[in-house]
Motif scaffolding. Sequence first.
Motif, PDB file in Angstrom:
ATOM      1  N   LYS A 146       0.826  -1.205   0.000  1.00 33.50           N
ATOM      2  CA  LYS A 146       0.000   0.000   0.000  1.00 33.50           C
ATOM      3  C   LYS A 146       0.862   1.257   0.000  1.00 33.50           C
ATOM      4  CE  LYS A 146      -4.000  -2.061   2.310  1.00 33.50           C
ATOM      5  NZ  LYS A 146      -4.851  -2.029   3.530  1.00 33.50           N
ATOM      6  N   THR A 182       1.916   1.970  -3.479  1.00 38.30           N
ATOM      7  CA  THR A 182       0.876   2.185  -4.476  1.00 38.30           C
ATOM      8  C   THR A 182       0.741   3.659  -4.841  1.00 38.30           C
ATOM      9  OG1 THR A 182      -0.339   0.239  -3.702  1.00 38.30           O
ATOM     10  CG2 THR A 182      -1.562   1.865  -5.013  1.00 38.30           C
ATOM     11  N   TRP A 183       0.660   4.547  -3.822  1.00 36.00           N
ATOM     12  CA  TRP A 183       0.448   5.976  -4.100  1.00 36.00           C
ATOM     13  C   TRP A 183       1.612   6.596  -4.866  1.00 36.00           C
ATOM     14  CZ3 TRP A 183      -3.901   8.252  -4.415  1.00 36.00           C
ATOM     15  CH2 TRP A 183      -4.992   7.842  -3.636  1.00 36.00           C
ATOM     16  N   LEU A 199       3.573   5.159  -6.916  1.00 36.35           N
ATOM     17  CA  LEU A 199       3.501   4.644  -8.286  1.00 36.35           C
ATOM     18  C   LEU A 199       2.388   5.318  -9.069  1.00 36.35           C
ATOM     19  CD1 LEU A 199       4.147   0.836  -7.690  1.00 36.35           C
ATOM     20  CD2 LEU A 199       5.679   2.493  -8.769  1.00 36.35           C
ATOM     21  N   LEU A 200       1.242   5.511  -8.401  1.00 33.68           N
ATOM     22  CA  LEU A 200       0.128   6.176  -9.075  1.00 33.68           C
ATOM     23  C   LEU A 200       0.489   7.609  -9.438  1.00 33.68           C
ATOM     24  CD1 LEU A 200      -2.960   4.886  -7.052  1.00 33.68           C
ATOM     25  CD2 LEU A 200      -2.300   4.275  -9.393  1.00 33.68           C
ATOM     26  N   LEU A 201       1.136   8.318  -8.506  1.00 34.67           N
ATOM     27  CA  LEU A 201       1.542   9.696  -8.781  1.00 34.67           C
ATOM     28  C   LEU A 201       2.557   9.757  -9.921  1.00 34.67           C
ATOM     29  CD1 LEU A 201       1.855  11.111  -5.149  1.00 34.67           C
ATOM     30  CD2 LEU A 201       0.032  11.559  -6.811  1.00 34.67           C
ATOM     31  N   VAL A 211       2.896   7.570 -12.389  1.00 32.98           N
ATOM     32  CA  VAL A 211       2.193   7.281 -13.640  1.00 32.98           C
ATOM     33  C   VAL A 211       1.371   8.491 -14.081  1.00 32.98           C
ATOM     34  CG1 VAL A 211       0.414   5.845 -14.699  1.00 32.98           C
ATOM     35  CG2 VAL A 211       2.172   4.798 -13.249  1.00 32.98           C
ATOM     36  N   LEU A 212       0.681   9.141 -13.107  1.00 30.08           N
ATOM     37  CA  LEU A 212      -0.133  10.308 -13.434  1.00 30.08           C
ATOM     38  C   LEU A 212       0.736  11.463 -13.956  1.00 30.08           C
ATOM     39  CD1 LEU A 212      -2.894  11.670 -13.411  1.00 30.08           C
ATOM     40  CD2 LEU A 212      -2.474  12.359 -11.044  1.00 30.08           C
ATOM     41  N   THR A 226       0.576  13.083 -17.629  1.00 34.33           N
ATOM     42  CA  THR A 226       0.322  14.514 -17.827  1.00 34.33           C
ATOM     43  C   THR A 226       1.406  15.147 -18.685  1.00 34.33           C
ATOM     44  OG1 THR A 226      -0.766  14.599 -15.656  1.00 34.33           O
ATOM     45  CG2 THR A 226      -0.074  16.695 -16.630  1.00 34.33           C
TER      46      THR A 226
END
Length: 285
Positions: A47, A50-51, A53-55, A57-58, A62
């Motif tokens: 967990k 996860t954040w 990695l998400l940031l 990727v985002l 962008t």
Amino acid sequence: MVATVRHPQPIGRAPQRKPTAARGASRMVAREPLSMRVPKVDFSGLKRLTWPLLLLVLGFGTYELAQRLLPYADRPIARVSVQGELSYISQQVVQERIAPYVSASFFTVDLAGMRAELEQMPWIAHAEVRRVWPDQVSIRLDEQLPVARWGNEALLNNQGQAFAPRELANYENLPLLSGPKRAQQQVMQQYQVLSQMLRPMGFSIARLELRDHGSWFLTTGQGVELLLGRDHLVEKIRRLNSIYDKVLKEQITNIARIDLRYANGLAVAWREPQAPATGQPVAVQ
């Protein structure tokens, strides 16, 4: 003789005995559910990853989207607006000065370089440059406010900062201030203070000089020289004010110089010989 009577046992029924636990037997213990006996998997580390990695990727997405859309959104500069009250320079001169920067596009125009270029102009005290979507640049200018001349080479603004426009000959009507180069702000501050104190007597300042040894020399707009000395200039002007209306006002056109370097008085030098002798002290009560 003793007779014993025995009761006959019912046929077919065995004598009842107390139940006894079998030797060697163990008690039955309830088992825990299988879900409680199997060790749980710790997902907390996953967990925490996860954040980020998400940031990541985002952010990457962008960036890629911006790179693809930039050619469509980045337009050439179509208009440059110049704002501010301009009295000493024209908008045409400003436009010509920033022309090399306007050839860039909306996102690539060098705003910092444009601002630095404008503030190098002698009459520009401050410049503010910003983009206006989708294809404009807005410029706001604050001009210098000339208050006095600094020697024969520059002008001083109200902050005591020197600037040197080309057409100095057009400002000979401004007061002439002079002194060591490091003392520009000090001379300007003293000029502002003395101007306010001399105004009630009807005097203006035509020249104010701070000499190398620290002595102040002032010439009024009426041509009267004031020798102020090194210290306590405010007290000396107050002393002059206290006796001006009583003694000097009627003879001001005949006064060439007033020496205020005395501790308790002043000396007056007259223009005409029929007046009191030159340098005659006047005591202050």
